[in-house]
Design a protein around this motif. Structure first.
Motif, PDB file in Angstrom:
ATOM      1  N   LEU A 289       0.855  -1.181   0.000  1.00 29.28           N
ATOM      2  CA  LEU A 289       0.000   0.000   0.000  1.00 29.28           C
ATOM      3  C   LEU A 289       0.894   1.235   0.000  1.00 29.28           C
ATOM      4  N   LEU A 290       0.314   2.339  -0.449  1.00 24.66           N
ATOM      5  CA  LEU A 290       1.049   3.605  -0.504  1.00 24.66           C
ATOM      6  C   LEU A 290       0.362   4.619   0.373  1.00 24.66           C
ATOM      7  N   ARG A 291       1.157   5.459   1.012  1.00 24.62           N
ATOM      8  CA  ARG A 291       0.575   6.551   1.794  1.00 24.62           C
ATOM      9  C   ARG A 291       1.388   7.819   1.576  1.00 24.62           C
ATOM     10  N   PHE A 292       0.688   8.820   1.100  1.00 29.54           N
ATOM     11  CA  PHE A 292       1.314  10.112   0.859  1.00 29.54           C
ATOM     12  C   PHE A 292       1.398  10.883   2.168  1.00 29.54           C
ATOM     13  N   THR A 293       2.533  11.551   2.374  1.00 31.10           N
ATOM     14  CA  THR A 293       2.734  12.343   3.584  1.00 31.10           C
ATOM     15  C   THR A 293       2.985  13.792   3.218  1.00 31.10           C
ATOM     16  N   ALA A 294       2.066  14.667   3.603  1.00 26.44           N
ATOM     17  CA  ALA A 294       2.237  16.109   3.379  1.00 26.44           C
ATOM     18  C   ALA A 294       2.920  16.698   4.598  1.00 26.44           C
ATOM     19  N   ALA A 295       4.194  16.442   4.697  1.00 23.16           N
ATOM     20  CA  ALA A 295       4.944  16.892   5.870  1.00 23.16           C
ATOM     21  C   ALA A 295       5.533  18.278   5.634  1.00 23.16           C
ATOM     22  N   GLU A 296       6.203  18.773   6.683  1.00 24.47           N
ATOM     23  CA  GLU A 296       6.860  20.062   6.526  1.00 24.47           C
ATOM     24  C   GLU A 296       8.028  19.939   5.557  1.00 24.47           C
ATOM     25  N   ALA A 297       8.485  21.083   5.056  1.00 25.37           N
ATOM     26  CA  ALA A 297       9.577  21.085   4.094  1.00 25.37           C
ATOM     27  C   ALA A 297      10.820  20.458   4.722  1.00 25.37           C
ATOM     28  N   PRO A 298      11.550  19.649   3.947  1.00 32.95           N
ATOM     29  CA  PRO A 298      12.742  18.997   4.500  1.00 32.95           C
ATOM     30  C   PRO A 298      13.870  19.990   4.707  1.00 32.95           C
ATOM     31  N   SER A 299      14.799  19.625   5.588  1.00 33.76           N
ATOM     32  CA  SER A 299      16.030  20.399   5.724  1.00 33.76           C
ATOM     33  C   SER A 299      17.073  19.754   4.821  1.00 33.76           C
ATOM     34  N   VAL A 300      17.848  20.592   4.127  1.00 32.48           N
ATOM     35  CA  VAL A 300      18.775  20.091   3.113  1.00 32.48           C
ATOM     36  C   VAL A 300      20.198  20.504   3.459  1.00 32.48           C
ATOM     37  N   ASP A 301      21.094  19.524   3.418  1.00 31.66           N
ATOM     38  CA  ASP A 301      22.524  19.772   3.564  1.00 31.66           C
ATOM     39  C   ASP A 301      23.117  19.760   2.163  1.00 31.66           C
ATOM     40  N   GLY A 302      23.376  20.966   1.608  1.00 33.85           N
ATOM     41  CA  GLY A 302      23.815  21.079   0.233  1.00 33.85           C
ATOM     42  C   GLY A 302      25.159  20.435  -0.036  1.00 33.85           C
ATOM     43  N   GLU A 303      26.073  20.480   0.927  1.00 35.01           N
ATOM     44  CA  GLU A 303      27.401  19.914   0.710  1.00 35.01           C
ATOM     45  C   GLU A 303      27.362  18.394   0.660  1.00 35.01           C
TER      46      GLU A 303
ATOM     47  N   PRO B 190      21.299  11.563 -13.912  1.00 34.96           N
ATOM     48  CA  PRO B 190      20.787  12.929 -14.112  1.00 34.96           C
ATOM     49  C   PRO B 190      19.389  13.126 -13.524  1.00 34.96           C
ATOM     50  N   ASN B 191      18.565  12.073 -13.495  1.00 33.50           N
ATOM     51  CA  ASN B 191      17.233  12.192 -12.892  1.00 33.50           C
ATOM     52  C   ASN B 191      17.340  12.513 -11.408  1.00 33.50           C
ATOM     53  N   ALA B 192      18.278  11.854 -10.738  1.00 29.56           N
ATOM     54  CA  ALA B 192      18.480  12.105  -9.309  1.00 29.56           C
ATOM     55  C   ALA B 192      18.902  13.547  -9.074  1.00 29.56           C
ATOM     56  N   GLU B 193      19.758  14.066  -9.965  1.00 27.56           N
ATOM     57  CA  GLU B 193      20.189  15.454  -9.852  1.00 27.56           C
ATOM     58  C   GLU B 193      19.017  16.407  -9.989  1.00 27.56           C
ATOM     59  N   ALA B 194      18.114  16.133 -10.953  1.00 30.92           N
ATOM     60  CA  ALA B 194      16.945  16.998 -11.151  1.00 30.92           C
ATOM     61  C   ALA B 194      16.046  16.990  -9.919  1.00 30.92           C
ATOM     62  N   VAL B 195      15.806  15.798  -9.349  1.00 31.37           N
ATOM     63  CA  VAL B 195      14.958  15.708  -8.144  1.00 31.37           C
ATOM     64  C   VAL B 195      15.624  16.430  -6.978  1.00 31.37           C
ATOM     65  N   TYR B 196      16.926  16.221  -6.830  1.00 28.85           N
ATOM     66  CA  TYR B 196      17.645  16.874  -5.730  1.00 28.85           C
ATOM     67  C   TYR B 196      17.560  18.396  -5.825  1.00 28.85           C
ATOM     68  N   GLN B 197      17.775  18.947  -7.021  1.00 30.49           N
ATOM     69  CA  GLN B 197      17.709  20.390  -7.192  1.00 30.49           C
ATOM     70  C   GLN B 197      16.315  20.924  -6.905  1.00 30.49           C
ATOM     71  N   MET B 198      15.280  20.151  -7.236  1.00 33.35           N
ATOM     72  CA  MET B 198      13.911  20.598  -6.971  1.00 33.35           C
ATOM     73  C   MET B 198      13.594  20.546  -5.483  1.00 33.35           C
ATOM     74  N   VAL B 199      14.110  19.531  -4.794  1.00 29.87           N
ATOM     75  CA  VAL B 199      13.939  19.474  -3.338  1.00 29.87           C
ATOM     76  C   VAL B 199      14.705  20.616  -2.681  1.00 29.87           C
ATOM     77  N   LYS B 200      15.934  20.817  -3.119  1.00 29.28           N
ATOM     78  CA  LYS B 200      16.774  21.883  -2.556  1.00 29.28           C
ATOM     79  C   LYS B 200      16.153  23.256  -2.786  1.00 29.28           C
ATOM     80  N   GLY B 201      15.540  23.452  -3.965  1.00 28.98           N
ATOM     81  CA  GLY B 201      14.929  24.738  -4.277  1.00 28.98           C
ATOM     82  C   GLY B 201      13.537  24.923  -3.702  1.00 28.98           C
ATOM     83  N   GLY B 202      12.987  23.881  -3.049  1.00 27.87           N
ATOM     84  CA  GLY B 202      11.662  23.996  -2.444  1.00 27.87           C
ATOM     85  C   GLY B 202      10.524  23.729  -3.408  1.00 27.87           C
ATOM     86  N   TYR B 203      10.825  23.208  -4.621  1.00 31.15           N
ATOM     87  CA  TYR B 203       9.769  22.937  -5.596  1.00 31.15           C
ATOM     88  C   TYR B 203       9.101  21.590  -5.333  1.00 31.15           C
TER      89      TYR B 203
END
Length: 398
Positions: free
Chosen positions: A22-36, A111-124
């Motif tokens: 089963l799947l469960r979506f979680t609308a949690a608070e924005a994650p904290s990101v360690d850019g380095e 490259p897909n992982a990079e795109a997802v990471y940049q979107m998470v980092k940018g808050g998208y």
């Protein structure tokens, strides 16, 4: 099996396959990101009631098998290696929450992982979803959650970052920031061009709504360009205001979405109107009397419209040369100078009606007999102005 099918099978446990995911979506608070370190910390699940009326007890998580292979996915798609974006680590139960981190792959690996990471980092993107196998559950006894299920024990199978609830405007902003959003297929429907007839109808409708009339032309195209400019400034202003006030306003995103729609309509309208304008030029321009070099210049135009345009430039140039070198007769010059003198006198009198000039003696404008009568003075000045107007008209007629 989805949650809807699972709830329908409650009470008939023999119909539920062991280990059904089963799947469960979680609308949690924005994650904290360690850019380095390319690591983001998430709340993967909690004890809250979801929109279906279900709950998951954080104390019931079984994590052993997942920890042995802590793959992090994008969009629950385990069938494509490109959607394996990294690995989960430090996954644990903290009070009433399941928390942990996702370490993203480098762009050189995926490259897909990079795109997802940049979107998470940018808050998208900031939402996660857990895939789990229910072990122990029961229909809720809470009357406020009819049909809900309380999961008491469950095995974690996978963790995914999901595009929900990213809205189209946020995705457009992510693309504008240089993130390869198209790689993830999030806005494929928006990036694909609609059929020509659909785009034409859509742009025509939007233009009519904005300009308030059914017909449109190149003038209206200019009006639409002005609206785009003003809307762009309004969008920047609203974004600045939202940042200053920190109220999380969604107005900037809404305006960005409208701005892109209006820009699409502008481009479609420009192509349509320019094509219609150029299609009116069906006959070759008249080249009689042109110099050989000018004729060659005109013939180099790649279309009838282009050749007409070039011929028009040549003719306007020739007209300008004739006007600049024209010699007028002495009689005409005298009439022009007389008319100029009359207009100068008229201007002096009109200025005197508003505010008499300090360097002009009163006797030159107003006779002494009327100097003490302001009303009579005004009538005299009007009469003088009328006389000069007649003289100017006569000069123009001559």
């Amino acid at each position: 099996m989805n949650l809807k099918e699972f709830r329908a099978a409650i009470g008939r446990k023999d119909t539920i396959a062991p280990g059904a995911a089963l799947l469960r979506f979680t609308a949690a608070e924005a994650p904290s990101v360690d850019g380095e370190a390319r690591v983001a910390t998430f709340v993967f699940s909690d004890n809250s009631v979801d929109r279906y009326g279900d709950t998951i007890d954080a104390r019931g998580w079984v994590l052993d098998k997942f920890v042995a292979n802590p793959v992090a996915l994008f969009g629950h798609d385990s069938n494509s290696v490109e959607n394996v974006i990294g690995k989960a680590r430090n996954v644990r139960v903290d009070g009433q929450r399941l928390v942990g981190e996702i370490e993203f792959m480098e762009a050189s690996v995926n490259p897909n992982a990079e795109a997802v990471y940049q979107m998470v980092k940018g808050g998208y993107l900031n939402a996660v979803s857990v895939g789990f196998a229910p072990i122990d559950w029961a229909p809720t006894k809470d009357k406020s959650r009819p049909g809900g299920v309380d999961f008491k024990k469950q095995e974690l199978l996978e963790i995914s970052i999901v595009p929900i609830p990213a809205n189209p405007a946020a995705l457009v902003q992510a693309r504008a920031a240089g993130i390869d959003v198209d790689r993830l297929g999030l806005i494929a429907s928006a990036s694909e061009e609609p059929p020509a007839d659909l785009a034409k109808r859509r742009s025509a409708l939007l233009v009519r709504k904005v300009l308030g009339r059914r017909t449109k032309g190149l003038y209206d195209l200019g009006c639409l360009a002005g609206l785009l400019s003003e809307l762009g400034m309004l969008t920047d202003w609203s974004a600045w205001e939202a940042e200053m006030e920190g109220d999380g306003s969604n107005v900037p995103d809404m305006l960005v979405s409208i701005l892109f729609d209006l820009a699409d309509a502008f481009m479609a309208m420009a192509q349509e109107e320019v094509s219609e304008f150029l299609s009116t030029y069906t006959e070759e321009p008249d080249l009689i009397g042109m110099a050989e070099a000018d004729v060659n210049y005109v013939k180099q135009g790649k279309s009838v419209a282009a050749r007409c345009f070039r011929a028009g430039r040549i003719k306007m140039r020739d007209i300008g040369v004739v006007k600049a070198g024209k010699v007028i007769s002495a009689d005409t010059e005298k009439k022009v100078r007389d008319a100029h003198g009359h207009m100068t006198q008229a201007c002096d009198i009109l200025m005197g009606l508003v505010e008499p000039s300090a360097d002009v003696e009163e006797k030159e404008i107003v006779p002494e007999a009327v100097a003490s009568d302001p009303d009579k003075e005004l009538r005299v000045r009007r009469a003088q102005a009328m006389k000069l107007r007649l003289e100017i008209d006569n000069s123009a007629a001559a």
